[in-house]
Design a protein around this motif. Structure first.
Motif, short mmCIF file in Angstrom:
data_model
loop_
_atom_site.label_atom_id
_atom_site.label_comp_id
_atom_site.label_asym_id
_atom_site.label_seq_id
_atom_site.Cartn_x
_atom_site.Cartn_y
_atom_site.Cartn_z
N LEU A 34 -13.62 -13.28 27.12
CA LEU A 34 -14.99 -13.29 27.61
C LEU A 34 -15.93 -13.97 26.62
O LEU A 34 -16.93 -14.58 27.02
CB LEU A 34 -15.46 -11.86 27.89
CG LEU A 34 -14.75 -11.12 29.03
CD1 LEU A 34 -15.28 -9.69 29.11
CD2 LEU A 34 -14.97 -11.85 30.35
N ALA A 35 -15.62 -13.85 25.32
CA ALA A 35 -16.50 -14.47 24.33
C ALA A 35 -16.51 -15.99 24.47
O ALA A 35 -17.56 -16.63 24.32
CB ALA A 35 -16.05 -14.07 22.92
N TRP A 36 -15.34 -16.58 24.77
CA TRP A 36 -15.25 -18.04 24.97
C TRP A 36 -16.05 -18.45 26.21
O TRP A 36 -16.83 -19.41 26.18
CB TRP A 36 -13.79 -18.41 25.09
CG TRP A 36 -13.49 -19.88 25.21
CD1 TRP A 36 -13.90 -20.73 26.19
CD2 TRP A 36 -12.71 -20.67 24.32
NE1 TRP A 36 -13.43 -21.99 25.99
CE2 TRP A 36 -12.68 -21.99 24.83
CE3 TRP A 36 -12.01 -20.42 23.16
CZ2 TRP A 36 -11.99 -23.02 24.22
CZ3 TRP A 36 -11.32 -21.44 22.54
CH2 TRP A 36 -11.31 -22.74 23.06
N LYS A 37 -15.84 -17.72 27.29
CA LYS A 37 -16.52 -18.06 28.54
C LYS A 37 -18.03 -17.84 28.43
O LYS A 37 -18.83 -18.62 28.97
CB LYS A 37 -15.95 -17.23 29.68
CG LYS A 37 -14.46 -17.50 29.93
CD LYS A 37 -13.90 -16.59 31.01
CE LYS A 37 -12.42 -16.87 31.23
NZ LYS A 37 -11.83 -15.98 32.27
N ASP A 38 -18.42 -16.78 27.73
CA ASP A 38 -19.85 -16.54 27.54
C ASP A 38 -20.48 -17.63 26.68
O ASP A 38 -21.62 -18.04 26.92
CB ASP A 38 -20.05 -15.16 26.90
CG ASP A 38 -21.51 -14.80 26.74
OD1 ASP A 38 -22.15 -14.45 27.74
OD2 ASP A 38 -22.01 -14.89 25.59
N PHE A 39 -19.75 -18.13 25.71
CA PHE A 39 -20.26 -19.21 24.87
C PHE A 39 -20.45 -20.49 25.69
O PHE A 39 -21.43 -21.22 25.51
CB PHE A 39 -19.29 -19.45 23.71
CG PHE A 39 -19.75 -20.48 22.72
CD1 PHE A 39 -20.61 -20.16 21.69
CD2 PHE A 39 -19.32 -21.80 22.84
CE1 PHE A 39 -21.03 -21.11 20.78
CE2 PHE A 39 -19.75 -22.76 21.93
CZ PHE A 39 -20.60 -22.42 20.90
N ASP A 40 -19.51 -20.75 26.60
CA ASP A 40 -19.65 -21.95 27.45
C ASP A 40 -20.85 -21.84 28.38
O ASP A 40 -21.54 -22.85 28.65
CB ASP A 40 -18.37 -22.15 28.26
CG ASP A 40 -17.21 -22.59 27.39
OD1 ASP A 40 -17.46 -22.98 26.22
OD2 ASP A 40 -16.05 -22.54 27.85
N LEU A 41 -21.13 -20.63 28.88
CA LEU A 41 -22.28 -20.47 29.78
C LEU A 41 -23.60 -20.66 29.04
O LEU A 41 -24.55 -21.23 29.60
CB LEU A 41 -22.23 -19.08 30.43
CG LEU A 41 -21.09 -18.84 31.43
CD1 LEU A 41 -21.11 -17.39 31.91
CD2 LEU A 41 -21.21 -19.78 32.62
N LYS A 42 -23.66 -20.20 27.83
CA LYS A 42 -24.90 -20.31 27.06
C LYS A 42 -25.09 -21.70 26.45
O LYS A 42 -26.21 -22.05 26.08
CB LYS A 42 -24.93 -19.25 25.96
CG LYS A 42 -25.00 -17.83 26.50
CD LYS A 42 -24.98 -16.81 25.37
CE LYS A 42 -25.05 -15.39 25.94
NZ LYS A 42 -24.98 -14.36 24.86
N ALA A 67 -17.97 -25.78 16.68
CA ALA A 67 -18.70 -24.52 16.63
C ALA A 67 -17.79 -23.43 16.12
O ALA A 67 -16.57 -23.45 16.34
CB ALA A 67 -19.26 -24.15 18.00
N LEU A 68 -18.38 -22.47 15.45
CA LEU A 68 -17.65 -21.30 14.95
C LEU A 68 -17.90 -20.13 15.89
O LEU A 68 -19.05 -19.69 16.07
CB LEU A 68 -18.12 -20.96 13.53
CG LEU A 68 -17.41 -19.80 12.85
CD1 LEU A 68 -15.95 -20.12 12.59
CD2 LEU A 68 -18.12 -19.44 11.54
N LEU A 69 -16.81 -19.62 16.49
CA LEU A 69 -16.96 -18.55 17.48
C LEU A 69 -17.05 -17.18 16.82
O LEU A 69 -17.88 -16.35 17.21
CB LEU A 69 -15.78 -18.57 18.45
CG LEU A 69 -15.66 -19.81 19.34
CD1 LEU A 69 -14.48 -19.65 20.31
CD2 LEU A 69 -16.94 -20.05 20.12
N TRP A 70 -16.20 -16.89 15.82
CA TRP A 70 -16.15 -15.56 15.22
C TRP A 70 -15.42 -15.62 13.88
O TRP A 70 -14.89 -16.66 13.49
CB TRP A 70 -15.44 -14.57 16.15
CG TRP A 70 -14.12 -15.06 16.67
CD1 TRP A 70 -13.00 -15.35 15.93
CD2 TRP A 70 -13.77 -15.34 18.02
NE1 TRP A 70 -11.98 -15.78 16.74
CE2 TRP A 70 -12.43 -15.78 18.03
CE3 TRP A 70 -14.46 -15.25 19.23
CZ2 TRP A 70 -11.77 -16.14 19.21
CZ3 TRP A 70 -13.80 -15.61 20.39
CH2 TRP A 70 -12.47 -16.04 20.38
#
Length: 562
Positions: A75-83, A186-189
């Motif tokens: 979900l973190a990847w998909k949420d990053f793409d939406l934002k 980009a750095l995700l986590w």
């Protein structure tokens, strides 16, 4: 501070005035960090046609069926793409994770040494490649011997600056499409263990508020004997009406009526961090050295404001920090399924024993092994610290061994009481209970003994025979001592006789006349008194010299040489 850029020519720290070098003559740095530029290494991923194609695998070949196989399914990847739709529009843009941990370069040679590598993992590759060692990118290497601690942000400044540049993009040539494109990253986590999480996030994982999920609502209790905190708020995560919420006996003696707290939002975190200083900005470092800030910082749970908030997208990430899988699996494995409570019906539960719990047969075997141990004198004093009962001293193994020695050394059996007799190295109290490991084993005896707990006639005979042998050895020892004294007396008499003989021979040689010579005048008569002569050597040596003269030239002149 980091001596780079405008500060590269300084020799001292502007904050604490500490020297940059530990050896000013040789210009040896007090502490070093090595940074490897990130942009050229990411650009090299698109210089190979095979690797450039795999960098689009997460978008072109990944199966999106709702199952978690790759970080792109999270979900973190998909949420990053939406934002960030502009970033997600090009599948060649790189998403990365950061991992950091300390290790000892010298293994057992230095226990306190800690070197910290900072590694980046590109998640665009397929799952069977992105976590392989050849695809890891070593970004920063922080030398030891000490861990950087909360000041790790000082060493991450070059990396964060380059990540900000990569967010805007760098022109890169793609071999697979034979064209230039604007590569962004980009750095995700971050990924670390729990102490590393405190260093990277700034949250204090020690003390009364160690739980990052509960935050200020963490309930803790200081253990006076254990000298650490324990956390007792886990029952509020149970559903309402759960029977364990009312269980006082199994927990801390209270009824849990509090409900689960809502998760802390990003807005709350940012508002809390507004008054927290960083560990890498000069103005914040000067502020930290003031006494006023030290008093204010005691009220803050956050130890610092993380440097990752310098990234424009960091505060919008759904997950900013992760604990590594190794520690999660290790902690989960400690709570094994066979140890879970077992329902027995009618609302009752049974807690199965742990694998190391001793049953009656196990305790009997353990005590037999202790009895068969042949240890040197004083060895059981260490064991006494672990196997004893202050209320029943006769149940101590060390006490039992000492009584057994007293029992064997002398035939006096009247001092032994029935409560002091031992079975298998342990003891029974007057009530017939065997004491082992500080606990009573009731209604169970380790072996059969006589009804009166008295020694057998064979044991008495053996003890008497040992006592007779002991008396004989003592008598022989006395005789040897007398013989030694007699020899010493004879030796002294012999030396006295020898001295008398030597003195007598010396006196005789002194009184002998010298032979007359025709060519020389007769010497004046020498005095016969030995005391009037001024001998330059002891009489024993004079006798030896005169004896040599007789053998050579029969010269009996022993007058002293002036």
């Amino acid at each position: 501070m980091l001596f780079r850029g405008k500060d590269s020519g300084l020799d001292k720290c502007e904050i604490c005035n500490a020297s940059r070098y530990k050896d000013t003559e040789k210009k040896t740095a007090a502490k070093r960090m090595r940074y490897f530029p990130l942009k050229p290494r990411l650009q090299k991923l698109f210089m190979s046609s095979k690797t450039a194609t795999l960098m689009r695998w997460h978008s072109e070949e990944r199966i999106d069926d709702g199952k978690f196989r790759h970080p792109a399914d999270a979900l973190a990847w998909k949420d990053f793409d939406l934002k960030n739709p502009s970033f997600a529009s090009d599948p060649r843009n790189i998403r990365m994770g950061l991992a950091a941990d300390g290790f000892n370069l010298f293994r057992t040679l230095s226990v306190t040494h800690s070197t910290w590598p900072v590694i980046l993992i590109p998640y665009n590759l397929p799952p069977w490649l992105c976590m392989k060692q050849p695809n890891f990118i070593l970004s920063t290497l922080i030398d030891g011997p000490k861990s950087p601690g909360n000041k790790i942000d000082v060493y991450l400044q070059p990396l964060v600056e380059e990540l900000n540049e990569l967010w805007n993009g760098v022109m890169t040539y793609d071999v697979s499409s034979t064209q230039m494109f604007n590569m962004r990253a980009a750095l995700l986590w971050t990924i670390s263990d729990f102490p590393g999480y405190a260093m990277l996030s700034g949250w204090g994982t020690k003390g009364a508020y160690a739980c990052p999920n509960c935050g200020k609502d963490t309930r803790s209790k200081w253990l006076d004997n254990g000298h650490k905190y324990c956390y007792t708020c886990h029952r509020r995560f149970l559903p309402r009406g759960h029977k364990l919420r009312r269980d006082k006996v199994s927990f801390d003696g209270t009824i849990e009526m509090e409900i689960k707290k809502a998760s802390t939002t990003v807005t709350d975190i940012i508002s809390e961090l507004d008054s927290v200083a960083t560990e890498y900005k000069k103005e914040d470092l000067r502020k930290r050295r003031r006494a006023e800030y030290e008093k204010e910082s005691e009220e803050h749970i956050w130890k610092k404001k993380s440097i990752f908030f310098e990234l424009p997208y960091w505060s919008d990430n759904l997950i900013r920090h992760n604990l590594d899988v190794m520690h999660i699996e290790k902690n989960k494995s400690n709570i094994r399924l066979p140890l879970h409570p077992v329902e027995k019906g009618s609302g009752k539960y049974y807690l199965p024993p742990a694998p190391f719990t001793l049953g009656k047969r196990d305790k009997e075997t353990f005590c037999k092994v202790l009895k068969s141990v042949k240890a040197p004198d004083g060895y059981l004093l260490t064991l006494k610290r672990y196997v004893r009962n202050r209320a029943y001293p006769e149940g101590s193994i060390a006490r039992g061994k000492s009584l057994e020695k007293d029992y064997q050394n002398g035939p006096n059996l009247s001092k032994l009481k029935s409560s002091n007799l031992f079975v298998n190295g342990l003891g029974e109290d007057p009530h017939g209970r065997v004491r082992c490991m500080g606990r009573g084993i009731t209604r169970h005896k380790l072996c059969e003994i006589s009804s009166h707990n008295a020694p057998t006639p064979q044991m008495v005979e053996q003890l008497q025979e040992l006592q007779r042998l002991k008396d004989d050895l003592i008598h022989e020892k006395k005789e040897v001592e007398l013989m030694r004294l007699e020899l010493d007396n004879r030796k002294e008499e012999f030396f006295k006789e020898k001295e008398q003989i030597v003195d007598q021979v010396g006196n005789e040689l002194i009184g002998m006349p010298e032979p007359q010579s025709s060519t020389k005048e007769s010497a004046p008569p020498q005095p016969k008194s030995r005391k009037s002569l001024n001998f330059p050597m002891p009489p024993e040596q004079v006798v030896a010299i005169n004896a040599d003269n007789r053998r050579n030239d029969n010269d009996y002149n022993c007058s002293p040489v002036q």
